[in-house]
Design an enzyme around this catalytic site. Structure first.
Site: not given
Length: 255
Positions: A25, A229, A232
């Site tokens: 990601s 979070d 990321h």
């Protein structure tokens, strides 16, 4: 005095230089992806494109349909299609590079969020798709060359001790397989040491930094700002990372 003005003698075009973007990601890009419980869907990209990530006519991307098109954020929208994609390092990398490299740059996005390195083993769908896209990228244009693989992955391998312990060997096998399957034994590879992860993040980072194969460079993302979070990279961090990868490429591989 006669001069050679043969109209059929064309000046050779500068090669389109192609870079494969792969991993999970943080390569696909979650910069600017926000969550709003009052919206449906509740995750969306804020649409903010920093100047360093803006489109340029010299930067192209290979779409999921294997067509070259103008590159722009989010680069992985049709590749990591099950997730909401935002800003990754690819456009910042390409924009930093184009100021020093002649001709067009072609980006081949392949990253998919939440994937462990075992899912990138030869024979697995993700690996085979990456190789197929890389091969197609040079078929579609007569004067082009794959110049490097940018790899940012490993967060999913930091959750168990066994996965973390196996990371170095699995990554070395991946590098060997990609080079063999693309018939590019010296393919430059710029990999990123993790900025985030679970309990065994440091073990994965140690593995990433310990790989000592020819033409493999490690860029360390540790310390780059993370989103709320704690997983990321923010948009600003993705810009920084793109510049770090471009600097590594120019320092080690650009002639």
């Amino acid at each position: 005095m006669e001069t050679n003005t043969d109209p059929d003698q064309k000046t050779p075009k500068t090669k389109r230089q192609i870079f494969i973007l792969s991993g999970q990601s943080n390569m696909a890009g979650r910069g600017g992806v926000v969550r709003d419980p009052n919206r449906t869907p509740n995750k969306f990209w804020d649409g903010v494109v920093p100047p360093e990530c803006r489109p340029d006519p010299s930067i192209l991307r290979l779409s999921a349909a294997l067509q070259w098109e103008p590159a722009g954020e989010p680069l992985h929208a049709d590749i990591d299609a099950a997730k909401v994609c935002g800003v990754g390092p690819g456009m910042a990398f390409a924009n930093a590079l184009r100021r020093r490299v002649a001709g067009e740059l072609g980006l081949v996005p392949c990253a998919v969020g939440g994937t462990a390195i075992k899912e990138w083993a030869r024979g697995e769908e993700l690996y085979e798709d990456m190789v197929k896209r890389a091969k197609e990228s040079v078929k579609l244009h007569e004067n082009c060359e794959i110049k490097g693989l940018l790899w940012f992955q490993g967060e999913s391998d930091a959750t168990t001790e066994d996965d973390a312990a196996a990371y170095k060997v699995n990554m070395e096998i991946l590098i060997h397989n990609v080079r063999q399957d693309l018939n590019l034994p010296s393919l430059p590879i710029i990999k990123v040491a993790l900025a985030s992860g679970s309990d065994y993040m440091e073990k994965v980072r140690e593995a990433q930094k310990a790989i000592a194969l020819p033409n493999v460079i490690c860029v360390d993302a540790k310390g780059l700002q993370l989103k709320e979070d704690n997983l990321h990279l923010t948009t600003e961090s993705q810009v920084q990372l793109g510049h770090m990868m471009a600097e590594a490429y120019l320092a080690h591989f650009h002639q």
